[in-house]
Design a protein around this motif. Structure first.
Motif: not given
Length: 229
Positions: A14-35
């Motif tokens: 459960g902890y791992l899934r939460l972290k995966i989701f957070q990092y997915f959201l984080f890198f998605g945000g960085l991608t949008f920001f760079g775009l």
């Protein structure tokens, strides 16, 4: 004993899934920001955010790429923050500084973004870039991995000078804008509209994605509670 081990495995998963989701959201945000930044740079003559004004000016004077100068400036801010108030530096801060510039360069390199037309359409192009950047900023901050180097720098300056964060931001970005202007960076009408447009979008995006993150956390907690029962 077996039940305890199963609960332990589920807790870790459960902890791992939460972290995966957070990092997915984080890198998605960085991608949008760079775009968003890349889109804005394509119509830079109508004006850019103060930091991008500086990055473009440095690129035009000294070469490298716009994104590379973004990385260099970000790392310098992290270094200053490290000595001023290192509590604002996290893994997310470093990743932010290292990733957004190359992401922006990648989109520029692809050469698939709309080009300047020299008409009012360019303002729509810039507006779309600002919206995408605002959404991306809300995403990566809501992820809870860490603030960007600029935000951390503003907070550290605020702590040391006793200025409010808003005052520190205005002073720092004004200085950055002046330096970029002196170097011949693209300053025009949109430069002064950036904050008024981007900030509300960022705030709404941050609120929305924070709700999403909290929902995921609650689901994780409920799953763990049901396992214990």
């Amino acid at each position: 004993m077996i039940d305890y081990n199963i609960q332990k495995i589920h807790k870790k998963w459960g902890y791992l899934r939460l972290k995966i989701f957070q990092y997915f959201l984080f890198f998605g945000g960085l991608t949008f920001f760079g775009l968003g930044n890349a889109i804005a740079v394509k119509v830079k003559y109508v004006g850019l955010h103060p930091w991008e004004v500086l990055n473009v000016a440095l690129y035009e004077h000294f070469g490298l790429t716009i994104g590379t100068w973004g990385v260099i400036c970000g790392l310098i801010l992290i270094l200053i923050s490290f000595f001023a108030a290192r509590s604002y530096i996290s893994i997310g801060t470093v990743l932010n500084a290292l990733c957004i510039g190359p992401i922006m360069d990648f989109f520029l390199w692809l050469d698939i973004l709309p080009k300047a037309t020299g008409t009012w359409v360019d303002y729509l192009i810039l507006f779309s870039g600002i919206i995408i950047t605002g959404i991306g900023g809300g995403m990566y901050v809501a992820a809870g991995i860490g603030a960007g180097p600029r935000d951390g720098f503003m907070l550290s300056i605020s702590d040391k000078t006793k200025l409010s964060v808003s005052q520190a931001r205005i002073i720092v970005e004004s200085m950055v804008l002046i330096i970029g202007l002196l170097l011949g960076g693209p300053v025009f009408i949109a430069t002064f509209l950036y904050t008024f447009i981007q900030s509300p979008i960022f705030q709404h995006s941050l609120k929305l994605f924070k709700i999403l993150v909290e929902t995921v956390k609650r689901k994780k907690s409920k799953t763990q509670e049901s396992m214990v029962i």
